[in-house]
Design a protein around this motif. Structure first.
Motif, PDB file in Angstrom:
ATOM      1  N   ILE A   1     -26.251  22.872  11.640  1.00 26.61           N
ATOM      2  CA  ILE A   1     -25.365  23.063  10.492  1.00 26.61           C
ATOM      3  C   ILE A   1     -24.385  21.905  10.346  1.00 26.61           C
ATOM      4  O   ILE A   1     -24.202  21.351   9.255  1.00 26.61           O
ATOM      5  N   MET A   2     -23.774  21.507  11.432  1.00 31.19           N
ATOM      6  CA  MET A   2     -22.731  20.484  11.364  1.00 31.19           C
ATOM      7  C   MET A   2     -23.288  19.083  11.122  1.00 31.19           C
ATOM      8  O   MET A   2     -22.655  18.270  10.452  1.00 31.19           O
ATOM      9  N   GLN A   3     -24.455  18.801  11.669  1.00 28.43           N
ATOM     10  CA  GLN A   3     -24.983  17.449  11.556  1.00 28.43           C
ATOM     11  C   GLN A   3     -25.964  17.263  10.406  1.00 28.43           C
ATOM     12  O   GLN A   3     -26.216  16.130   9.997  1.00 28.43           O
ATOM     13  N   SER A   4     -26.504  18.349   9.893  1.00 24.09           N
ATOM     14  CA  SER A   4     -27.536  18.202   8.868  1.00 24.09           C
ATOM     15  C   SER A   4     -27.229  19.012   7.606  1.00 24.09           C
ATOM     16  O   SER A   4     -27.259  18.472   6.496  1.00 24.09           O
ATOM     17  N   TYR A   5     -26.946  20.306   7.761  1.00 24.05           N
ATOM     18  CA  TYR A   5     -26.807  21.172   6.590  1.00 24.05           C
ATOM     19  C   TYR A   5     -25.608  20.780   5.724  1.00 24.05           C
ATOM     20  O   TYR A   5     -25.728  20.674   4.501  1.00 24.05           O
ATOM     21  N   ILE A   6     -24.458  20.559   6.338  1.00 22.89           N
ATOM     22  CA  ILE A   6     -23.256  20.214   5.566  1.00 22.89           C
ATOM     23  C   ILE A   6     -23.469  18.907   4.810  1.00 22.89           C
ATOM     24  O   ILE A   6     -23.093  18.777   3.640  1.00 22.89           O
ATOM     25  N   ARG A   7     -24.088  17.918   5.478  1.00 23.91           N
ATOM     26  CA  ARG A   7     -24.381  16.657   4.803  1.00 23.91           C
ATOM     27  C   ARG A   7     -25.343  16.880   3.623  1.00 23.91           C
ATOM     28  O   ARG A   7     -25.190  16.289   2.555  1.00 23.91           O
ATOM     29  N   HIS A   8     -26.315  17.779   3.833  1.00 23.68           N
ATOM     30  CA  HIS A   8     -27.263  18.114   2.762  1.00 23.68           C
ATOM     31  C   HIS A   8     -26.544  18.751   1.575  1.00 23.68           C
ATOM     32  O   HIS A   8     -26.809  18.394   0.412  1.00 23.68           O
ATOM     33  N   VAL A   9     -25.629  19.669   1.828  1.00 14.73           N
ATOM     34  CA  VAL A   9     -24.888  20.343   0.757  1.00 14.73           C
ATOM     35  C   VAL A   9     -24.033  19.344  -0.021  1.00 14.73           C
ATOM     36  O   VAL A   9     -24.020  19.337  -1.263  1.00 14.73           O
TER      37      VAL A   9
ATOM     38  N   LYS B   1     -33.672  25.437   6.960  1.00 20.04           N
ATOM     39  CA  LYS B   1     -34.551  25.206   8.111  1.00 20.04           C
ATOM     40  C   LYS B   1     -34.539  26.383   9.078  1.00 20.04           C
ATOM     41  O   LYS B   1     -34.441  26.223  10.306  1.00 20.04           O
ATOM     42  N   GLY B   2     -34.611  27.581   8.509  1.00 17.69           N
ATOM     43  CA  GLY B   2     -34.669  28.794   9.306  1.00 17.69           C
ATOM     44  C   GLY B   2     -33.328  29.349   9.723  1.00 17.69           C
ATOM     45  O   GLY B   2     -33.256  30.472  10.246  1.00 17.69           O
ATOM     46  N   ALA B   3     -32.252  28.611   9.509  1.00 16.48           N
ATOM     47  CA  ALA B   3     -30.912  29.072   9.885  1.00 16.48           C
ATOM     48  C   ALA B   3     -30.231  29.704   8.676  1.00 16.48           C
ATOM     49  O   ALA B   3     -30.205  29.109   7.591  1.00 16.48           O
ATOM     50  N   LYS B   4     -29.685  30.884   8.847  1.00 21.33           N
ATOM     51  CA  LYS B   4     -28.989  31.576   7.765  1.00 21.33           C
ATOM     52  C   LYS B   4     -27.485  31.329   7.872  1.00 21.33           C
ATOM     53  O   LYS B   4     -26.913  31.366   8.971  1.00 21.33           O
ATOM     54  N   VAL B   5     -26.880  31.116   6.713  1.00 22.35           N
ATOM     55  CA  VAL B   5     -25.430  30.900   6.652  1.00 22.35           C
ATOM     56  C   VAL B   5     -24.845  31.768   5.546  1.00 22.35           C
ATOM     57  O   VAL B   5     -25.567  32.227   4.648  1.00 22.35           O
TER      58      VAL B   5
END
Length: 492
Positions: free
Chosen positions: A154-162, A112-116
């Protein structure tokens, strides 16, 4: 102005790095740790990034991390294409290789536009408990780095997605595994589980098979029920009967029916109760824990000492009576340790687990080991019946009926033969052997077993009659018979 500011901060950071190197080399350990902590804290003020680490193991290496495995699956599918350093693992019966990140490799991902950034690292061998837990190499861990402005995303959405996608990938590509405990490093090794046995091909009465299958299905659907009654979500099965009656085949059929992994535990390779407990914790859910020939694995035949109980206290060690030198090398697993392994506090670690014991001699086992609640269902694996024979004939000869079936049925009513022996006689030995030849081979084998059993029964009857006659005869006559027998034996 900004270039000068950045140059100023850069020189400060460079000076700190030089100072940190000097501290590491010359100061004592306690002062080094103190300086490191403050330097790291000061440098973090100028670093806008946040890091999260995901360790390969949790709880002192006693259990693999589900989060780490899910991340590994996610990165293998979505990000490995951009990695420069890869590991290749072959999959049996597959023409392609499974590629994953190699150690110390870094990849980027976007959400969602955020790079990690993901980095795969290893714990320092000095700080890891490698020698304590028998690992041959330090454990790995993933580091997730992202800008602090994306912290909430990242903490509320991306990690759960991964994690969700990684678990879905694991479930889709899951290969059932057969594990065995490594006696050298106290850990599980595995191969792909490929045994073809199913309940359809299992030589057993249909009603008995149906009963076992229904029991297994009920177990998998009763998670809430087990929680309601306050019991760990596990079930014990005891398979007993003569050798060759299909106990190992039954276990394979159960694993294929439930799609479970199999953990084949060799008790003689377990050093003590602590190691046994650690092996249990490292098993996964949806698995079958197997201890085959438990009456032969360790000395489980002796009764516990008075004052002992099922779960602890004074108990009899399972170690056989050996010489002092052999005792040092033998297992120190105790009966109480094994009972705790089955249904003690530690047995609740993980869920949806089945424990299976097999034995050829039910009477040799301690009653506490096989009571209901530990081995919930006792299944007798008996000699081949006529119904079981028809299953084997369908498997080996692809027939459902034959004129010789009536003769074979009559023989099975009067003869004990194991399914393994029946299958061996039904299997064609050459291309010239047709269905009728194989069936006649079985008839001959059954008649031979029947004749042998008849002869044995006659001999036992004669021996019994002789003992009864001797018991009724006068003492002087028994002494004279004994003397005559020994004299005749010397002359021979």
């Amino acid at each position: 102005m900004f270039p000068e500011m950045f140059a100023h901060y850069g020189s400060m950071i460079g000076g700190l790095m030089v100072l940190r190197a000097m501290v590491q080399q010359y100061l004592p350990a306690q002062l080094r740790n103190l300086v490191d902590r403050y330097v790291h804290k000061w440098m973090s003020l100028f670093d806008p990034h946040i890091q999260i680490s995901f360790l390969e193991f949790t709880g002192q290496r006693m259990r693999s991390s589900e989060a780490y495995t899910a991340i590994e699956n996610y990165l293998t599918k979505n990000v490995t294409s951009v990695a420069k350093r890869l590991k290749a693992d072959s999959v049996k019966d597959s023409r392609s290789l499974v590629l994953s990140m190699d150690d110390y490799e870094e990849v980027t991902d976007e959400y969602k536009g955020a790079k990690v950034r993901w980095f795969l690292n290893r714990v320092s061998s000095k700080s890891s408990s490698v020698s304590m837990y028998g690992a041959t190499e330090p454990p790995r861990y993933y580091t997730l780095t992202f800008h602090r402005k994306n912290r909430e995303l990242i903490m509320q959405s991306y990690i759960r997605h991964v994690l969700t996608e990684g678990k879905a990938i694991a479930s889709k590509n899951r290969q059932r595994k057969l594990y065995t405990n490594d006696p050298l490093y106290s850990r599980w090794n595995h191969v792909v589980f490929e045994h073809p046995a199913t309940f359809e091909t299992l030589a057993m009465d249909l009603d008995k098979k149906r009963e076992i299958m229904n029991d297994l299905m009920k177990f998998t659907q009763r998670k809430e029920y087990y929680a309601k009654i306050g019991k760990a979500w596990k079930r014990g099965y005891l398979l007993y009967g003569p050798p060759g009656t299909g106990k190992s085949t039954m276990i394979s059929a159960m694993a294929n029916f439930l799609n479970y992994d199999v953990y084949d535990l060799e008790l003689t390779a377990v050093k003590n109760n602590t190691e046994l407990r650690r092996l249990l914790i490292e098993t996964s859910s949806k698995s079958i824990m197997v201890i085959e020939d438990i009456d032969c694995s360790l000395d489980l035949t002796g009764q516990r000492k008075e004052g002992g109980d099922d779960n602890g206290g004074k108990d009899k060690s399972l170690v056989k009576k050996l010489t002092l030198k052999e005792k040092k090398k033998s297992s120190e697993v105790t009966l109480s340790g094994l009972l705790n392994f089955i249904d003690g506090i530690w047995s609740a670690c993980g869920g949806e687990r089945i424990i299976v014991f097999t034995t050829n001699h039910l009477d040799k086992l301690d009653p506490a080991l096989i009571r209901r609640g530990r081995m919930d269902k006792h299944i007798e694996m008996s000699y081949c019946s006529y119904e079981a024979f028809k299953v084997l004939a369908r498997n080996y000869l692809n027939i459902d009926d034959h004129p010789l079936y009536e003769t074979i049925g009559l023989l099975f009513d009067k003869t004990n033969m194991t399914p393994a022996d029946v299958a061996e006689n039904l299997m064609p030995k050459s291309d010239d052997e047709d269905v009728e030849v194989c069936l006649r081979n079985l008839i001959q084998a059954l008649e031979a077993v029947k004749e042998k059993a008849k002869k044995k029964a006659e001999e036992e009857a004669q021996a019994k009659a002789m003992r009864e006659r001797q018991e009724k005869s006068p003492k002087w006559w028994r002494m004279s018979e004994k003397w005559a027998g020994s004299l005749l034996k010397k002359r021979r």
